[in-house]
Scaffold this active site. Structure first.
Site, mmCIF file in Angstrom:
data_model
loop_
_atom_site.group_PDB
_atom_site.id
_atom_site.type_symbol
_atom_site.label_atom_id
_atom_site.label_comp_id
_atom_site.label_asym_id
_atom_site.label_seq_id
_atom_site.Cartn_x
_atom_site.Cartn_y
_atom_site.Cartn_z
ATOM 1 C CG ASP A 55 -1.820 1.230 1.261
ATOM 2 O OD1 ASP A 55 -2.941 1.113 0.735
ATOM 3 O OD2 ASP A 55 -1.414 2.292 1.772
ATOM 4 C CE1 TYR A 60 0.666 7.987 2.235
ATOM 5 C CE2 TYR A 60 1.158 5.700 1.777
ATOM 6 C CZ TYR A 60 0.313 6.658 2.292
ATOM 7 O OH TYR A 60 -0.871 6.283 2.893
ATOM 8 C CE LYS A 85 -3.608 4.748 0.432
ATOM 9 N NZ LYS A 85 -2.210 4.565 0.829
ATOM 10 C CG HIS A 118 -4.421 9.940 0.036
ATOM 11 N ND1 HIS A 118 -3.088 9.818 -0.279
ATOM 12 C CD2 HIS A 118 -4.509 9.572 1.334
ATOM 13 C CE1 HIS A 118 -2.416 9.400 0.788
ATOM 14 N NE2 HIS A 118 -3.252 9.252 1.775
ATOM 15 C CG LEU A 200 0.695 -1.833 13.913
ATOM 16 C CD1 LEU A 200 2.195 -2.024 13.703
ATOM 17 C CD2 LEU A 200 0.057 -3.125 14.405
ATOM 18 C CB ILE A 250 -1.950 -1.794 5.025
ATOM 19 C CG1 ILE A 250 -2.943 -0.668 5.411
ATOM 20 C CG2 ILE A 250 -2.446 -2.586 3.826
ATOM 21 C CD1 ILE A 250 -3.080 0.438 4.375
ATOM 22 C CE LYS A 252 7.250 3.010 8.025
ATOM 23 N NZ LYS A 252 8.112 3.528 9.131
ATOM 24 C CB SER A 253 7.621 -2.337 9.992
ATOM 25 O OG SER A 253 8.923 -2.241 10.544
ATOM 26 N NE ARG A 258 9.937 -2.555 15.474
ATOM 27 C CZ ARG A 258 10.045 -1.286 15.859
ATOM 28 N NH1 ARG A 258 9.764 -0.306 14.998
ATOM 29 N NH2 ARG A 258 10.412 -0.985 17.079
ATOM 30 C CG ASN A 262 4.317 -6.139 11.931
ATOM 31 O OD1 ASN A 262 4.486 -6.429 13.116
ATOM 32 N ND2 ASN A 262 4.576 -4.931 11.451
#
Ligand code: NAP
Length: 300
Positions: A55, A60, A85, A118, A200, A250, A252-253, A258, A262
């Site tokens: 994603d 970003y 997006k 978005h 998270l 989704i 993120k790391s 991690r 996850n």
């Protein structure tokens, strides 16, 4: 999906969207990862950790890194579910087509699996014209599904009423502090899948300006106690909560250990007692902005 594809085997089950496409229920988010961090994270997630769902977003600034990560992962394109997006400043009919072309170019692909608006913004006419462009993009096959982010029930009802195609997904801030029961109920009524962002509890000081909040879920004592009972981490407990609630998630790391941790969540179940305890954390606290109060980047 290819039987002979490279990379570690896919670990996540899939969910079928109203478009008919199958989306892995667990994917990797890459917001706030730099372009080069993103390349490494995506290559590792696909190649070694067993992810098949990424994603990203034009906003970003790491679509090119996603594209390089895809290319070096060794996983065939048709085995990967890729989302990007459309940023707010690109809303509008022609701007949406232009922005989509730029995203495909940066990603180095000739289609995306999911293209999302978005933010809803507040100009309904422009929103509808944007959606008409996305409807043409999905009809052309260059996006396999289209959807939205941060839509309140009133935005979803507007598109359901005025658009020709229902969004496949509504991606919203969603975690135990903000379980979004009304949005989930409105989406379920229309057959729109819900995807959780900041699942998270988000990244501390994530760039929401003065409203930035620390992550309180990963250190929450109740989550830690449940994690201890299962011999799992708080992040793994939170991800199971999303999965067992039927949500697409989704986390993120940018760190390999991690990223691997996850997706190592398919060997345990939260009990009804665990789920009820997590349910008590609902206090409506957001880490991001309320969609009705956010108009950042809206075109003139
Ligand atoms: N549509 C939208 O408007 C919107 C808005 C926000 C986010 N999103 C999407 O949703 C994705 C996820 O949301 P998010 O990035 O805001 O937050 P998140 O996934 O809830 O949390 C990410 C934070 O948790 C840390 N983390 C990850 N795994 C961990 C683990 N196992 N143990 C301890 N810490 C861990 C990460 O640190 P490290 O990276 O240092 O490991 C990072 O600081 C985004 O990346 C993006 O793709 C969409």
């Amino acid at each position: 999906m290819s039987e002979l594809g490279g990379g570690a085997p896919q670990k996540s089950p899939t969910v079928t969207l109203n478009s008919g496409a199958a989306i892995p229920q667990l994917g990797l988010g890459v917001w706030q990862a730099t372009d080069s961090e993103t390349e490494g994270a995506v290559a590792y997630a696909l190649g070694e950790a067993g992810y098949r769902h990424i994603d990203t977003a034009a906003a970003y600034g790491n679509e090119a890194g996603v594209g390089r990560g895809l290319a070096t992962s060794g996983v065939p394109r048709e085995d990967i579910f890729l989302t990007t997006k459309l940023w707010n400043s690109d809303q509008g009919y022609q701007r949406a087509f232009d922005a989509f072309d730029v995203s495909l170019d940066k990603l180095g692909v000739d289609y995306v699996d999911l293209y999302l608006i978005h933010w809803p913004l507040q100009d309904r006419d422009r929103l509808l014209r944007t959606w008409e462009a996305l409807e043409e993009i999905v009809a052309s096959g260059r996006a396999k599904s289209i959807g939205v982010c941060n839509f309140e029930p009133h935005h979803l009802e507007f598109l359901a009423d005025r658009g020709s195609i229902l969004p496949a997904i509504n991606q919203v801030e969603l975690h135990p502090h903000l379980p979004q029961h009304q949005i989930r109920s409105a989406a379920a009524g229309l057959g729109v899948a819900v995807q959780s962002w900041s699942p998270l509890g988000g990244t501390a000081n994530a760039g929401w300006g003065q409203d930035s909040k620390p992550n309180t879920l990963l250190t929450d004592p109740a989550i830690a106690a449940i994690a201890g009972r299962h011999g799992k981490s708080p992040a793994q407990v939170l991800i199971r909560w999303h999965l067992q609630n039927g949500l697409i998630v989704i986390p993120k790391s940018a760190h390999p250990e991690r990223i691997a941790q996850n997706i190592d969540v398919f060997d345990f179940d939260l009990t009804d007692v665990d789920l009820a305890e997590i349910g008590t954390l609902d206090d409506g606290a957001r880490v991001g902005l309320h969609p009705d109060e956010m108009n950042l980047g809206a075109p003139e």
